[in-house]
Design a protein around this motif. Sequence first.
Motif, short mmCIF file in Angstrom:
data_model
loop_
_atom_site.label_atom_id
_atom_site.label_comp_id
_atom_site.label_asym_id
_atom_site.label_seq_id
_atom_site.Cartn_x
_atom_site.Cartn_y
_atom_site.Cartn_z
N UNK A 180 -30.97 -25.35 14.37
CA UNK A 180 -30.71 -26.40 14.12
C UNK A 180 -32.13 -27.12 13.53
N UNK A 181 -32.26 -28.24 13.58
CA UNK A 181 -32.72 -29.21 13.82
C UNK A 181 -33.05 -29.60 14.70
N UNK A 182 -32.42 -30.42 15.51
CA UNK A 182 -32.53 -30.74 16.97
C UNK A 182 -31.08 -30.98 17.53
N UNK A 183 -31.67 -30.41 19.35
CA UNK A 183 -29.78 -30.62 19.96
C UNK A 183 -29.38 -32.32 20.78
N UNK B 64 -35.06 -24.96 17.55
CA UNK B 64 -34.11 -25.23 18.25
C UNK B 64 -32.97 -24.75 17.72
N UNK B 65 -31.61 -24.68 18.76
CA UNK B 65 -30.81 -23.37 17.82
C UNK B 65 -29.91 -23.74 19.27
N UNK B 66 -27.85 -23.68 18.75
CA UNK B 66 -27.24 -23.97 19.39
C UNK B 66 -25.68 -22.81 19.71
N UNK C 115 -34.62 -36.64 21.08
CA UNK C 115 -34.59 -35.46 20.77
C UNK C 115 -35.03 -34.84 19.93
N UNK C 116 -34.86 -35.81 18.54
CA UNK C 116 -36.10 -35.70 17.07
C UNK C 116 -37.58 -35.52 17.33
N UNK C 117 -38.10 -36.37 17.39
CA UNK C 117 -38.55 -36.96 18.73
C UNK C 117 -40.06 -35.12 19.43
N UNK C 118 -39.02 -34.54 20.60
CA UNK C 118 -38.92 -33.23 20.99
C UNK C 118 -38.89 -31.89 19.84
N UNK C 119 -38.25 -31.91 18.98
CA UNK C 119 -38.43 -31.25 17.90
C UNK C 119 -39.47 -30.95 17.08
N UNK C 120 -39.79 -32.84 16.87
CA UNK C 120 -41.23 -32.33 16.11
C UNK C 120 -42.21 -31.91 16.37
N UNK C 121 -42.35 -32.05 17.79
CA UNK C 121 -43.44 -31.50 18.50
C UNK C 121 -43.72 -30.12 18.58
#
Length: 296
Positions: A177-180, A222-224, A208-214
């Motif tokens: 996923x893009x982010x959790x 990231x995954x579920x 959460x979006x910022x963490x994913x971008x980094x």
Amino acid sequence: MKEYGVVVLNYMNFALTEKCVDNILQKETDVFVVIVDNASPNESYDELRQHYKNSKDVLTIRNEANNGYSAGNNCGFRKIKEVHPEIDYYCVLNPDAEITENNTFKALKRVLETHEDIAVCAPTMLLNHKYIPCETGYGVLPKVKDIYKRHFLLYRGNDNRIKDFALDVLDDNIAYVDFVIGACFMIKRVALESIGYMDEGTFMYNEEAILSIHLTKIGYKEAVLLDLLYSHNHQRSAPRRDVHAKLHAEKRGYISRKYLCENYYDGQGLLRLKIAHMLNVFYLVLAATYHKFKHD
């Protein structure tokens, strides 16, 4: 030896935090929990310290200032590393998030251990113990137009939850996923340290979006886990706030999204975001004035 470090942020609601932490201790083993009280102006810190004073598995610490979600979690991460440097897997759990299955952390760790490209993994989210489409605990990174549209209070479109989105499902019900969502997830310590921990520029939106971008920039995903569940027991029926509280929340949301646009979208969308913010302020003041005259 501890295998998992867990950060639980507390603000004002020590009873909810105790319920969350007690549930963790009941369902998980080999955990070290750090409760971070984000400068609660009530008795939370003292109550939590007293409640867990005899526990070797729980440590309560206090921030002198409430600087938001990312800053609070970073404080907890660093404390885990200080006390238990052997721990390689950190978890974040909101006080209103409930682990519903035993050994949830073990299942998340297994994903991170067996997939070098995955830095963050989360269970699938139930909302108040119910499965609700588009409220499953993961999202799509917003486009510029999404940022200012979603900030507008009268916008009634879809938010960043998955709707018509084809998941990239791997073996064992693991999906990229893009982010959790930040209510419950596990992250590799090495990945977290590689990005310098969470960006503390926002207060409680878009972390959460910022963490994913980094993480994406350094090659992680990231995954579920689709067959592992937790419940986010989010209370939507909170007491009605006065206009000052609503304006304060509006300002914080605007500042966080402004930070996102400035630092991660090359300044795109700032003018439209500001217009949405101004319209929100006007709407909140107008609605409060109408309500006042209606009941006078």
